[in-house]
Design an enzyme around this catalytic site. Structure first.
Site, PDB file in Angstrom:
ATOM      1  N   HIS A 153      10.162 -24.317 -16.925  1.00 27.75           N
ATOM      2  CA  HIS A 153       9.240 -23.947 -18.026  1.00 27.75           C
ATOM      3  C   HIS A 153       7.815 -24.412 -17.719  1.00 27.75           C
ATOM      4  O   HIS A 153       7.017 -24.608 -18.631  1.00 27.75           O
ATOM      5  CB  HIS A 153       9.689 -24.546 -19.366  1.00 27.75           C
ATOM      6  N   SER A 274     -17.285 -17.265  -5.550  1.00 28.40           N
ATOM      7  CA  SER A 274     -17.738 -16.479  -6.695  1.00 28.40           C
ATOM      8  C   SER A 274     -19.195 -16.123  -6.464  1.00 28.40           C
ATOM      9  O   SER A 274     -19.972 -16.934  -5.949  1.00 28.40           O
ATOM     10  CB  SER A 274     -17.600 -17.315  -7.969  1.00 28.40           C
ATOM     11  N   LYS A 280     -17.031 -22.327  -6.890  1.00 28.38           N
ATOM     12  CA  LYS A 280     -15.691 -21.747  -6.916  1.00 28.38           C
ATOM     13  C   LYS A 280     -15.084 -21.536  -5.540  1.00 28.38           C
ATOM     14  O   LYS A 280     -15.773 -21.195  -4.579  1.00 28.38           O
ATOM     15  CB  LYS A 280     -15.699 -20.388  -7.648  1.00 28.38           C
ATOM     16  N   GLU A 287      -3.529 -14.168  -5.499  1.00 25.73           N
ATOM     17  CA  GLU A 287      -3.626 -13.275  -6.660  1.00 25.73           C
ATOM     18  C   GLU A 287      -3.364 -11.828  -6.260  1.00 25.73           C
ATOM     19  O   GLU A 287      -2.688 -11.085  -6.980  1.00 25.73           O
ATOM     20  CB  GLU A 287      -5.011 -13.409  -7.291  1.00 25.73           C
ATOM     21  N   GLN A 319       8.928  15.931  -1.341  1.00 30.09           N
ATOM     22  CA  GLN A 319       7.755  15.591  -0.538  1.00 30.09           C
ATOM     23  C   GLN A 319       7.037  14.361  -1.114  1.00 30.09           C
ATOM     24  O   GLN A 319       6.316  13.671  -0.397  1.00 30.09           O
ATOM     25  CB  GLN A 319       6.812  16.801  -0.495  1.00 30.09           C
TER      26      GLN A 319
HETATM   27  N1  ARG Z   1       6.611  18.493   3.994  1.00 28.49           N
HETATM   28  C1  ARG Z   1       7.926  18.706   3.513  1.00 28.49           C
HETATM   29  C2  ARG Z   1       8.449  17.449   2.825  1.00 28.49           C
HETATM   30  O1  ARG Z   1       7.858  16.466   2.990  1.00 28.49           O
HETATM   31  C3  ARG Z   1       8.847  19.057   4.641  1.00 28.49           C
HETATM   32  C4  ARG Z   1      10.035  19.858   4.246  1.00 28.49           C
HETATM   33  C5  ARG Z   1       9.627  21.198   3.792  1.00 28.49           C
HETATM   34  N2  ARG Z   1      10.746  22.020   3.499  1.00 28.49           N
HETATM   35  C6  ARG Z   1      10.630  23.155   2.805  1.00 28.49           C
HETATM   36  N3  ARG Z   1      11.724  23.819   2.578  1.00 28.49           N
HETATM   37  N4  ARG Z   1       9.473  23.581   2.359  1.00 28.49           N
HETATM   38  O2  ARG Z   1       9.392  17.470   2.119  1.00 28.49           O
END
Ligand code: ARG
Length: 454
Positions: A153, A274, A280, A287, A319
């Site tokens: 604590h 600072s 400081k 941090e 993606q």
């Molecule tokens: N740039 C795409 C990704 O990162 C690669 C795969 C793309 N596949 C597709 N069917 N468009 O997922």
């Protein structure tokens, strides 16, 4: 590369919205390794002649060298790292380049690349974890016997040592390494050959490709392999826990380096000043490390949320896995490096530690144990010590300086030998069990870690 059925080029905003090459270019090394292994399997299956294969291999290695030398022009019109490299290969070597994508899809390709990337970055993280552990063990050894109050604590609880305290972080980082190593096992499985979703009618030797790329095995279900991002979530979780541990250590060091505690001094090289207050010396590295743990958790949550609602198998949402993944690895990489350096340069201030640990209240529990050893049940002993603490607080006397009469007025179980309890040497020596801050234990763990980390 996919425009056959389209009569209009993608809108400019769609290109900008959909491109990933501005960040997934970082996968180039793995993309090229994957392509070379895939091409070799095509040759073995009679799909490429020896000459075609060697043109592909030489072409890809040339591209690799150019990327590494900073001589490669990435083009967002080609969307991602995969199409940028393939298209450049075909520009350079002509016809054989156009055969490379046989029996492969960007779906299994991207899963392969990110698994290889995770594996390499996990290995880097494992090495940096050891580096951080080494810095902590060296500091723990340097100040092994320096006693400080331990806190619960954030109130003074019981005496510990700087050695024991710093070794606590070494234990945490060891679990981090173990967790990452187990995760690496699940990362290191080859999805190549899963194609877009259902494999290919052209059957390449998946095991041979996997072996060339250093994978331990191949995935067993093409749909799962294409849709799976568990390995990314798990990796991000492991990195998040490392962030948690570094963040907690940072908080300890922020406290320790304050004027109020004064237990440690961070080096000038690892603190900042600072612009307004000339006196400081701020623990910014601590941090920032504490603050950056937030983005590590955010990265994990982003990927989990992006994946949770997706029907099997590939959806473009996937993606979105890359930027969080890259960011977490890059964040943890720098955090481990800078913290190892900072801990290495940190000095402990033994006088300030000694002053703080001389507080006899830290031994109130040992006093209860003293009564227990004289036959008082622990709950009663706890209450009797509580009363002594109250007298000490009321009369402004240190607990260890209450006189015989004051102790006896509370309980006849307080014997003449009660004052021996307040001897710190005795307090540490009596804690003989494994896991306690006893000097022998600390020495044993330091020896253990030095051997482990050599
Ligand atoms: N740039 C795409 C990704 O990162 C690669 C795969 C793309 N596949 C597709 N069917 N468009 O997922």
């Amino acid at each position: 590369m996919w425009h056959g059925r389209f009569s209009q080029a993608p809108a400019d905003l769609v290109l900008r919205y959909g491109e990933s090459v501005s960040y997934d270019w970082k996968l180039y090394r793995h993309d090229i390794a994957g392509s070379i292994a895939h091409a070799r399997a095509q040759k073995a299956a009679g799909m490429l002649t020896e000459e075609e294969f060697s043109a592909i291999e030489t072409g890809l290695k040339g591209i690799l060298a150019d990327i590494e030398a900073g001589n490669f022009q990435w083009d967002i019109a080609l969307e991602d790292v995969h199409m940028n490299i393939e298209s450049e290969l075909t520009r350079r070597i002509g016809a054989p380049g156009a055969k490379l994508h046989t029996a492969r899809s960007r779906n299994d390709q991207v899963a392969t690349d990110t698994r290889l990337y995770c594996r390499a970055e996990i290995d880097n993280t494992l090495e940096l974890l050891r580096e951080m552990q080494r810095a902590l063990v060296a500091k723990a050894e340097e100040y092994a016997g320096v006693r400080i109050p331990g806190y619960t604590h954030l109130q003074r609880a019981q005496p510990v040592t700087v050695g024991h305290h710093l070794l606590a972080y070494v234990e945490m980082l060891a679990r981090d390494a173990e967790r990452l190593t187990q995760c690496r096992g699940r990362v290191n499985v080859s999805p190549l050959g899963s194609g877009a979703i259902a494999g290919s009618t052209i059957n390449l030797d998946r095991a041979a490709i996997a072996a060339e790329l250093g994978f331990d095995s191949v995935t067993e279900n093409s749909m799962d392999a294409i849709a799976d991002r568990d390995y990314i979530m798990e990796t991000l979780f492991c990195l998040g826990v490392i962030g948690t541990h570094l963040s907690r250590m940072s908080e300890d060091l922020v406290l320790w380096s304050s004027a109020e505690f004064g237990y440690c001094t961070l080096s000038d090289a690892h603190t900042t000043g600072s612009s307004l207050m000339p006196q400081k010396k701020n623990p910014d590295v601590c941090e920032l490390t504490r603050g950056k743990s937030g983005r590590l958790y955010g990265n994990l949550v982003s990927v989990m949320v992006a994946v949770k609602g997706l029907p099997l198998t590939y959806n473009r949402d996937l993606q979105e896995d890359k930027e969080p993944l890259f960011d977490s690895f890059e964040t943890v990489d720098l955090a481990l490096r800078v913290n190892a350096e900072m801990v290495g340069a940190m000095r402990i201030n033994p006088e300030r530690c000694a002053a703080a640990v001389s507080d006899p209240l830290l031994l109130a529990t040992d006093l209860a144990d003293y009564l227990v050893r004289r036959g008082v049940p622990f709950r009663q002993a706890h209450a009797l010590v509580g009363k002594a603490v109250a007298v000490a607080v009321e009369t402004g006397t240190p607990l260890s300086k209450l006189d015989r009469e004051q102790f006896l007025a509370i309980s006849p179980e307080y014997g003449e030998d009660v004052y021996a309890v307040f001897d710190l040497d005795r307090a540490f020596a009596m804690r003989t069990n494994p896991g306690t801050p006893n000097a022998d234990n600390t020495a044993r763990r330091i020896a253990h870690w030095k051997q482990q980390l050599a």
